[in-house]
Design a protein around this motif. Structure first.
Motif, PDB file in Angstrom:
ATOM      1  N   THR A 220      30.915  50.426 -47.347  1.00  0.00           N
ATOM      2  CA  THR A 220      30.189  51.163 -48.377  1.00  0.00           C
ATOM      3  C   THR A 220      30.142  50.312 -49.634  1.00  0.00           C
ATOM      4  O   THR A 220      30.875  49.321 -49.764  1.00  0.00           O
ATOM      5  CB  THR A 220      30.867  52.507 -48.690  1.00  0.00           C
ATOM      6  OG1 THR A 220      32.216  52.256 -49.129  1.00  0.00           O
ATOM      7  CG2 THR A 220      30.891  53.421 -47.476  1.00  0.00           C
ATOM      8  N   GLY A 221      29.293  50.672 -50.568  1.00  0.00           N
ATOM      9  CA  GLY A 221      29.188  49.912 -51.802  1.00  0.00           C
ATOM     10  C   GLY A 221      30.505  49.845 -52.545  1.00  0.00           C
ATOM     11  O   GLY A 221      31.227  50.844 -52.660  1.00  0.00           O
ATOM     12  N   GLY A 222      30.844  48.674 -53.038  1.00  0.00           N
ATOM     13  CA  GLY A 222      32.047  48.508 -53.830  1.00  0.00           C
ATOM     14  C   GLY A 222      33.287  48.157 -53.044  1.00  0.00           C
ATOM     15  O   GLY A 222      34.334  47.849 -53.634  1.00  0.00           O
ATOM     16  N   VAL A 223      33.218  48.188 -51.706  1.00  0.00           N
ATOM     17  CA  VAL A 223      34.364  47.835 -50.864  1.00  0.00           C
ATOM     18  C   VAL A 223      34.179  46.401 -50.372  1.00  0.00           C
ATOM     19  O   VAL A 223      33.143  46.082 -49.773  1.00  0.00           O
ATOM     20  CB  VAL A 223      34.489  48.795 -49.666  1.00  0.00           C
ATOM     21  CG1 VAL A 223      35.643  48.372 -48.764  1.00  0.00           C
ATOM     22  CG2 VAL A 223      34.696  50.220 -50.144  1.00  0.00           C
ATOM     23  N   PRO A 224      35.129  45.509 -50.594  1.00  0.00           N
ATOM     24  CA  PRO A 224      34.991  44.129 -50.115  1.00  0.00           C
ATOM     25  C   PRO A 224      34.836  44.093 -48.586  1.00  0.00           C
ATOM     26  O   PRO A 224      35.461  44.870 -47.865  1.00  0.00           O
ATOM     27  CB  PRO A 224      36.293  43.459 -50.548  1.00  0.00           C
ATOM     28  CG  PRO A 224      36.816  44.310 -51.663  1.00  0.00           C
ATOM     29  CD  PRO A 224      36.400  45.712 -51.334  1.00  0.00           C
TER      30      PRO A 224
ATOM     31  N   PHE B  68      24.764  44.235 -48.512  1.00  0.00           N
ATOM     32  CA  PHE B  68      26.173  43.983 -48.785  1.00  0.00           C
ATOM     33  C   PHE B  68      26.466  42.483 -48.733  1.00  0.00           C
ATOM     34  O   PHE B  68      26.044  41.802 -47.801  1.00  0.00           O
ATOM     35  CB  PHE B  68      27.063  44.683 -47.747  1.00  0.00           C
ATOM     36  CG  PHE B  68      26.847  46.172 -47.656  1.00  0.00           C
ATOM     37  CD1 PHE B  68      27.318  47.019 -48.645  1.00  0.00           C
ATOM     38  CD2 PHE B  68      26.168  46.717 -46.574  1.00  0.00           C
ATOM     39  CE1 PHE B  68      27.117  48.394 -48.560  1.00  0.00           C
ATOM     40  CE2 PHE B  68      25.961  48.081 -46.478  1.00  0.00           C
ATOM     41  CZ  PHE B  68      26.444  48.931 -47.472  1.00  0.00           C
TER      42      PHE B  68
END
Length: 279
Positions: A225-229, A252
């Motif tokens: 998801t957005g914001g997760v490396p 991503f």
């Protein structure tokens, strides 16, 4: 810059005389030397790329089956292919870009701005009724220079720590992830904490990349998801590049672990997980 180009778009560029370097990166574990297939029929003007020897450095030890080449070696390869700084480059294969993505990733890593994969590969070119040439293409030498650092990379220690704060994806086929089979590396299983996301699932039935929306939904199912490396590995850093490309299409940015399972499984001090769960 776009990541993909269709067969029709490539044909139009070539017909219009727009400078386009086409690289044929046919390779597989079963048939690593694609020279004969290339010579029997390739996109007009396409230069054959030897994945094993030009997209890897086998003089490096302890870094897996396909260690990244040095900047100097990759510069020599780019110049043999006829690349100049600023060129538009199209890479392709006959495996849904699962081998040519390695060239896409390395060229991007080296600083090339406009590198695209032929969506659907050679099958899409043929299906469009476009011509093939035979024999070898030997271009005039180019002058491009590799400057690595444009793409994120993690090493073996980074891969070990990654699942604690991010999503580490295993791009190999699910039976290899689960540890049921291991055709080439010394131990079966996966890096503890890694999640299974086979690179073949990035493609539709025609060998083209799924839509950005479909890929986002697919990767959401494994925790992206957005914001997760995010980082990816495979057997030796080849199909993991395909995973990185699919993630980019989905929006991503992902790091590549070049050593991948071939490095990890050869280090007896590294733990191994088996079964369908991340472990």
């Amino acid at each position: 810059m776009p990541i993909l180009i269709t067969a029709e778009e490539l044909a139009d560029r070539l017909a219009a005389g727009e400078r386009t370097i086409v690289l044929d990166v046919r390779w597989s574990l079963a048939e690593p030397d694609g020279t004969d297939a290339y010579r029997a029929g390739h996109i007009p003007g396409a230069v054959y790329v030897d994945l094993d020897h030009e997209l890897a450095d086998h003089e490096v030890t302890g870094q897996g089956r396909h260690p990244l080449p040095s900047e100097a070696a990759f510069t020599r390869a780019m110049r043999r292919w006829g690349l100049r700084d600023g060129d538009t480059v199209v890479v392709m294969d006959d495996l849904g870009n699962q081998s040519s993505a390695r060239a896409w990733w390395l060229l991007r890593h080296a600083g090339a701005a406009d590198v695209r994969m032929l969506d659907g590969g050679l099958a899409a070119w043929r299906a469009g009724g476009h011509p093939l040439d035979i024999g070898d293409v030997v271009p005039d030498a180019g002058d491009a220079t590799a400057h690595f650092g444009a793409m994120p990379v993690i090493d073996i220690d980074g891969a070990a720590a990654f699942p604690a704060d991010g999503v580490l994806l295993d791009a190999r086929a699910a039976p290899r992830y689960r540890g049921e089979v291991e055709p080439i590396d010394p131990r079966a299983g996966h890096i503890p904490g890694a999640r299974s996301a086979p690179s073949g699932e990035n493609l539709d039935d025609d060998g083209r990349f799924r839509s950005p929306e479909a890929l986002r939904e697919h990767f959401a199912g494994v925790g992206v998801t957005g914001g997760v490396p995010v980082a990816a590995y495979c057997g030796s850093g080849v199909t993991a590049a395909h995973e990185v490309a699919a993630l980019a299409i989905a929006g991503f940015e992902a790091a590549l672990y070049p050593g991948s399972w071939s490095q990890w499984s050869n280090d007896e001090g590294r733990p191994v997980a088996v079964g369908p769960e991340a472990g």
